[in-house]
Design an enzyme around this catalytic site. Structure first.
Site, PDB file in Angstrom:
ATOM      1  N   CYS A   1      -2.222   9.101   2.568  1.00 18.16           N
ATOM      2  CA  CYS A   1      -1.856   8.556   1.261  1.00 18.16           C
ATOM      3  C   CYS A   1      -2.955   8.761   0.232  1.00 18.16           C
ATOM      4  CB  CYS A   1      -1.502   7.074   1.383  1.00 18.16           C
ATOM      5  SG  CYS A   1      -2.823   6.054   2.073  1.00 18.16           S
TER       6      CYS A   1
ATOM      7  N   GLU B   1       0.887  -1.176   0.000  1.00 21.74           N
ATOM      8  CA  GLU B   1       0.000   0.000   0.000  1.00 21.74           C
ATOM      9  C   GLU B   1       0.912   1.209   0.000  1.00 21.74           C
ATOM     10  OE1 GLU B   1      -1.566   3.138   0.602  1.00 21.74           O
ATOM     11  OE2 GLU B   1      -1.903   2.601   2.704  1.00 21.74           O
ATOM     12  N   LEU B   2       1.133   1.750  -1.201  1.00 16.90           N
ATOM     13  CA  LEU B   2       2.151   2.784  -1.380  1.00 16.90           C
ATOM     14  C   LEU B   2       1.513   4.156  -1.578  1.00 16.90           C
ATOM     15  CD1 LEU B   2       4.547   0.705  -3.674  1.00 16.90           C
ATOM     16  CD2 LEU B   2       4.429   0.793  -1.173  1.00 16.90           C
TER      17      LEU B   2
END
Length: 478
Positions: A285, A251-252
């Site tokens: 994010c 999960e970038l």
């Protein structure tokens, strides 16, 4: 020095280990820059013991009845809620976010544990149709010990997103939360410990990130990698995991595009987007960052966005009137300031913010809105993990979609239009793992959370979060 309720430490083999014989790292209060406490850093011997313990834990936990796993998760969720006020205070002290946001994070985390408790009892295989005398089975089994690494921006939720599905699926896990938000992670671990989780199922370690990742990922014990963090670090970890062809969930980062069409309800759109943009000081994010606004409403949108942003009260998170706290660390402030200065030098306009504010201490940066930012500016191409909104015009639907898909990231996207056909087209053509249309909600316990392209692969949350911790085995019997 402000001590936490409990001492900071490592959790290995069911024991809390303190700083005796170990190096320590300061945990800071981002609102003041002052030190809370010293965090012990794991030694190589500690990591070997953690691997040995997690191997034993997997042998025990994989054969534990799903209903018993579910009971631990349900109890941990209950304890998380019961201790929510104190855990929220710790999260605010070490991460900076307003306490109300920290409490909301805990509520979501507890709900996620409840969901995984249910999913633990719904890990189904299947029986394939075969002639009499033959049988073929498809089994789903836990993958094995997990090495999990998570970021500091959601110090409770990120930890729960790693522990919940691993525990539910029958895996053991070594988790390395961020050293900068260790107190929150430790309180989550105490909830699992007090919920009756066997001692060897979860290990929690802290230390030099690259040292720990290399040690854990090179071990034959580790069967899965789970990471939440930046794209460059994710790529580095994937290279390490490739040596053992390790199952991975990544999960970038992202650079969330927002498409605002001229038929949207502009006032509601602005209210939603400004509040969501500066949530957690933009250190999210899935934060909306690139705002593409159709020509007919561009000026009104930019003005309305800047006006609302200018009214945001910035201050210490423990102050109930604060709407945005400090950034979590000084490098975040430096990074945002560099992006703003680069865009300014390229001709971008600052409508509001663009400075450190007048707090006088801590890691603060003003909520900032910029327009006319050229595509060559760094901020339009690098994830601005902070309180920076970039507003640009577009003319046609095709141009808007092209800009949304321009970058190699594909985590989250937001679209605002009342046109139902256009909504369907955007859902199909915008390249993101999660898309919100006429709202900003992307995270729920029962829905998969994850991206595409360089924003990662695999999903957390939802049934997919459990699936990511399973391997499939086919058995043919004659």
């Amino acid at each position: 020095m402000t001590e936490y309720k409990g001492k900071l430490g490592l959790y290995i083999g069911g024991e809390w280990l303190n700083s005796d014989g170990r190096d320590t790292q300061d945990v800071l209060n981002p609102a003041t820059g002052e030190t809370h406490a010293g965090l012990p850093m794991a030694t190589s011997d500690d990591l070997d013991k953690a691997l040995e313990a997690t191997q034993r834990g997997f042998a025990e936990w994989r054969s534990t009845a799903p209903v018993e796993r579910a009971a631990v998760l349900t109890k941990a969720a209950s304890l998380l809620r019961a201790r929510g006020d104190e855990i929220a205070r710790i999260a605010t002290l070490e991460q900076g976010k307003p306490t109300a946001e920290a409490k909301g994070e805990i509520t979501l985390a507890a709900g996620l544990l409840d969901f995984h408790a249910g999913e633990a009892q719904r890990i189904y295989g299947r029986v394939l149709p075969r002639p009499t005398g033959s049988r073929s089975l498809v089994l789903k089994q836990p993958v094995g010990p997990v090495a999990a690494f998570c970021a500091w921006n959601f110090p409770v939720l990120n930890v729960v997103r790693k522990l919940g599905p691993a525990v539910a699926s029958g895996c053991s896990i070594i988790i390395k939360p961020s050293e900068e938000t260790a107190g929150s992670a430790i309180e989550v671990m105490r909830c699992f410990q007090d919920a009756g989780l066997p001692a060897n199922v979860v290990q929690m370690v802290f230390g030099v990130p690259d040292t720990i990742s290399r040690h854990l990922l090179s071990s034959s014990v580790t069967r899965k990698l789970s990471f939440t963090g930046s794209v460059p670090v994710g790529k580095h970890l994937l290279k390490l995991a490739a040596d053992t062809v390790m199952k991975s969930t990544m999960e970038l980062g992202g650079h969330g595009p927002v498409l605002v069409f001229d038929d949207c309800d502009l006032e509601i759109t602005l209210d939603l987007l400004v509040a969501n943009k500066f949530r957690n000081a933009g250190q999210v994010c899935i934060s909306p960052t690139r705002f593409y606004v159709q020509d007919a409403v561009y000026e009104r949108f930019a003005q309305g966005f800047a006006e609302r942003t200018g009214r945001i009260k910035v201050g210490e998170g423990l102050d109930n009137s604060t709407q945005m706290g400090p950034m979590a660390n000084p490098r975040g402030v430096t990074g945002i300031n560099e992006l703003v200065n680069d865009a300014r030098s390229a001709g971008a306009r600052i409508l509001t913010g663009g400075d450190h504010g007048n707090q006088g201490r801590g890691f603060f940066y003003s909520p900032t809105v910029m327009t006319d930012v050229p595509l060559t500016a760094r901020a339009m191409n690098e994830e601005p993990f902070g309180p920076l909104a970039l507003i640009s015009p577009f003319a046609t639907v095709e141009e808007g979609i092209e800009q949304a898909n321009r970058l190699p990231f594909g985590l989250a996207a937001y679209c605002f239009t009342e046109n139902g056909r256009l909504q369907n087209r955007l859902a199909e053509e915008v390249e993101a793992g999660m898309i919100a249309i006429n709202n900003v909600a992307l995270s729920a316990p029962d829905s998969p959370f994850g991206g595409m392209k360089e924003s990662g692969f695999g999903s957390e949350d939802g049934p997919e979060g459990i699936e990511a911790h399973l391997v499939i085995k086919t058995v043919h019997i004659k």
